[in-house]
Write a protein that holds these residues in place. Sequence first.
Motif, PDB file in Angstrom:
ATOM      1  N   ILE A 145       3.017  -1.068  14.597  1.00  0.00           N
ATOM      2  CA  ILE A 145       1.842  -0.430  13.888  1.00  0.00           C
ATOM      3  C   ILE A 145       2.075  -0.734  12.545  1.00  0.00           C
ATOM      4  O   ILE A 145       1.479  -0.751  11.855  1.00  0.00           O
ATOM      5  CB  ILE A 145       2.520   1.141  14.331  1.00  0.00           C
ATOM      6  CG1 ILE A 145       1.731   2.150  15.795  1.00  0.00           C
ATOM      7  CG2 ILE A 145       1.637   2.095  12.974  1.00  0.00           C
ATOM      8  CD1 ILE A 145       2.945   2.334  16.344  1.00  0.00           C
ATOM      9  N   ASP A 146       3.015  -1.156  12.252  1.00  0.00           N
ATOM     10  CA  ASP A 146       3.975  -1.423  10.957  1.00  0.00           C
ATOM     11  C   ASP A 146       3.129  -3.062  10.098  1.00  0.00           C
ATOM     12  O   ASP A 146       2.327  -3.275   9.427  1.00  0.00           O
ATOM     13  CB  ASP A 146       5.261  -1.755  10.740  1.00  0.00           C
ATOM     14  CG  ASP A 146       5.931  -0.724   9.968  1.00  0.00           C
ATOM     15  OD1 ASP A 146       5.277   1.298  10.418  1.00  0.00           O
ATOM     16  OD2 ASP A 146       7.203  -0.219  10.499  1.00  0.00           O
ATOM     17  N   SER A 148       3.372   5.190  18.344  1.00  0.00           N
ATOM     18  CA  SER A 148       3.250   5.262  17.416  1.00  0.00           C
ATOM     19  C   SER A 148       4.168   6.004  16.453  1.00  0.00           C
ATOM     20  O   SER A 148       3.689   6.224  14.770  1.00  0.00           O
ATOM     21  CB  SER A 148       1.498   5.438  17.395  1.00  0.00           C
ATOM     22  OG  SER A 148       1.367   6.632  17.874  1.00  0.00           O
ATOM     23  N   PRO A 150       0.312  -0.827   0.171  1.00  0.00           N
ATOM     24  CA  PRO A 150       0.218   0.447   0.329  1.00  0.00           C
ATOM     25  C   PRO A 150       0.921   1.208   0.076  1.00  0.00           C
ATOM     26  O   PRO A 150       0.792   2.189  -0.117  1.00  0.00           O
ATOM     27  CB  PRO A 150      -0.648  -0.151   1.018  1.00  0.00           C
ATOM     28  CG  PRO A 150      -0.984  -1.532   1.348  1.00  0.00           C
ATOM     29  CD  PRO A 150       0.257  -2.033   1.054  1.00  0.00           C
ATOM     30  N   HIS A 151       1.983   1.436   0.147  1.00  0.00           N
ATOM     31  CA  HIS A 151       3.138   2.367   0.247  1.00  0.00           C
ATOM     32  C   HIS A 151       4.161   2.674  -0.393  1.00  0.00           C
ATOM     33  O   HIS A 151       5.360   2.804  -0.626  1.00  0.00           O
ATOM     34  CB  HIS A 151       3.072   2.726   1.948  1.00  0.00           C
ATOM     35  CG  HIS A 151       2.486   2.876   2.866  1.00  0.00           C
ATOM     36  ND1 HIS A 151       1.981   4.356   3.253  1.00  0.00           N
ATOM     37  CD2 HIS A 151       1.766   2.904   3.742  1.00  0.00           C
ATOM     38  CE1 HIS A 151       1.409   3.969   4.113  1.00  0.00           C
ATOM     39  NE2 HIS A 151       0.812   2.962   4.345  1.00  0.00           N
ATOM     40  N   ALA A 173       0.470  -3.909  11.506  1.00  0.00           N
ATOM     41  CA  ALA A 173      -1.257  -3.504  12.092  1.00  0.00           C
ATOM     42  C   ALA A 173      -1.385  -3.451  10.739  1.00  0.00           C
ATOM     43  O   ALA A 173      -2.621  -3.786  10.424  1.00  0.00           O
ATOM     44  CB  ALA A 173      -1.338  -2.415  13.068  1.00  0.00           C
ATOM     45  N   GLU A 174      -0.728  -2.495  10.226  1.00  0.00           N
ATOM     46  CA  GLU A 174      -1.036  -1.822   9.119  1.00  0.00           C
ATOM     47  C   GLU A 174      -1.401  -2.758   7.323  1.00  0.00           C
ATOM     48  O   GLU A 174      -2.110  -2.938   7.135  1.00  0.00           O
ATOM     49  CB  GLU A 174       0.023  -0.901   7.978  1.00  0.00           C
ATOM     50  CG  GLU A 174      -0.040  -0.152   7.133  1.00  0.00           C
ATOM     51  CD  GLU A 174       0.760  -0.019   6.763  1.00  0.00           C
ATOM     52  OE1 GLU A 174       1.406   1.289   7.948  1.00  0.00           O
ATOM     53  OE2 GLU A 174       1.617  -0.019   6.311  1.00  0.00           O
ATOM     54  N   ILE A 175      -0.337  -4.238   7.869  1.00  0.00           N
ATOM     55  CA  ILE A 175      -0.797  -5.247   6.910  1.00  0.00           C
ATOM     56  C   ILE A 175      -1.798  -6.663   7.846  1.00  0.00           C
ATOM     57  O   ILE A 175      -1.408  -7.692   7.139  1.00  0.00           O
ATOM     58  CB  ILE A 175       0.686  -5.633   6.007  1.00  0.00           C
ATOM     59  CG1 ILE A 175       2.032  -5.987   7.327  1.00  0.00           C
ATOM     60  CG2 ILE A 175       1.265  -4.338   5.090  1.00  0.00           C
ATOM     61  CD1 ILE A 175       3.355  -6.773   6.787  1.00  0.00           C
ATOM     62  N   ARG A 176      -2.212  -6.502   9.209  1.00  0.00           N
ATOM     63  CA  ARG A 176      -3.264  -6.588   9.257  1.00  0.00           C
ATOM     64  C   ARG A 176      -2.314  -7.877   9.972  1.00  0.00           C
ATOM     65  O   ARG A 176      -2.186  -9.072   9.678  1.00  0.00           O
ATOM     66  CB  ARG A 176      -4.488  -6.928   8.131  1.00  0.00           C
ATOM     67  CG  ARG A 176      -4.911  -5.936   7.743  1.00  0.00           C
ATOM     68  CD  ARG A 176      -6.443  -6.286   7.056  1.00  0.00           C
ATOM     69  NE  ARG A 176      -6.479  -5.303   6.128  1.00  0.00           N
ATOM     70  CZ  ARG A 176      -7.362  -5.302   4.753  1.00  0.00           C
ATOM     71  NH1 ARG A 176      -6.975  -7.068   4.362  1.00  0.00           N
ATOM     72  NH2 ARG A 176      -7.539  -4.548   4.107  1.00  0.00           N
ATOM     73  N   ARG A 190       5.352  -4.643   3.442  1.00  0.00           N
ATOM     74  CA  ARG A 190       5.693  -3.194   3.551  1.00  0.00           C
ATOM     75  C   ARG A 190       6.916  -3.184   3.967  1.00  0.00           C
ATOM     76  O   ARG A 190       7.504  -4.636   3.825  1.00  0.00           O
ATOM     77  CB  ARG A 190       5.142  -1.875   3.915  1.00  0.00           C
ATOM     78  CG  ARG A 190       5.049  -3.169   6.215  1.00  0.00           C
ATOM     79  CD  ARG A 190       4.689  -1.543   7.314  1.00  0.00           C
ATOM     80  NE  ARG A 190       5.891  -0.168   6.304  1.00  0.00           N
ATOM     81  CZ  ARG A 190       5.282   0.618   6.878  1.00  0.00           C
ATOM     82  NH1 ARG A 190       4.334   1.148   7.262  1.00  0.00           N
ATOM     83  NH2 ARG A 190       6.795   1.545   6.597  1.00  0.00           N
TER      84      ARG A 190
END
Lengths: 149, 77
Positions: A76-77, B39, A22-23, A79-82, A122
């Motif tokens: 967080i990274d 974060s 996505p990025h 979580a972004e790619i689940r 990512r």
Amino acid sequence: MRINTKPYGAIEVDERQRISFPHGLLGFEKFQDYVLLDAERQPFYWLQSVEVERVAFVLVNPFLFRPDYELDIDDIDLAEIRIDDPEEALIFSIVTIPADGSPMTANLQGPLVINKEQRLARQAVLTDPRWKTRHDIVAELASAKKAPC
Amino acid sequence: MLILSRKVNEKIMIGDDVAISIIEIRGDQVKIGVDAPRSVKVFRREVFDAIMAENKAAAESAVTFPPVDLGAEREKV
């Protein structure tokens, strides 16, 4: 789906080979859709942009030559790619094969983290000073074999 | 770009929860403290630049593999 690839020219690829960033990758933010292809040489892969033929990267499993490789990746990274379980993650390093014949190197500072099931990925940025952008794969494999396990 | 002058021990707030402190100034080096929630990612810019440069070098890679043998096979993914 038929796409133009850097290593093989126009080929048919399966939807299941798709991986979405996505990025994008650092410096390649515009390119988000890729397919994972087997390289002609084991144990490498190609990460090929679906959109642009010349945007393609050689990948390798970094643990093959650095069994001591460790990644500290932000929740967080992930979580972004689940990813909520590290078992769901597939880790690859991008390989550079210099055209002048100097040794091939792997980037352990900016690994690719892929959600195996959901095909989301990512590029992570590691801050551990042990991991650099150019690790000589063959030399480090040789020293890993010498080191006692 | 917003430019602010700060003395040692003075701070800059970015939003509600990021504080930048000037810890020490010595010659042409400044020691900076960053207080931020987990974060918020804080990196030296050079790390990004190095990875970006390496990604570009990797994309220019030769298509032909050198004759290396890692003694391993690909996993099916």
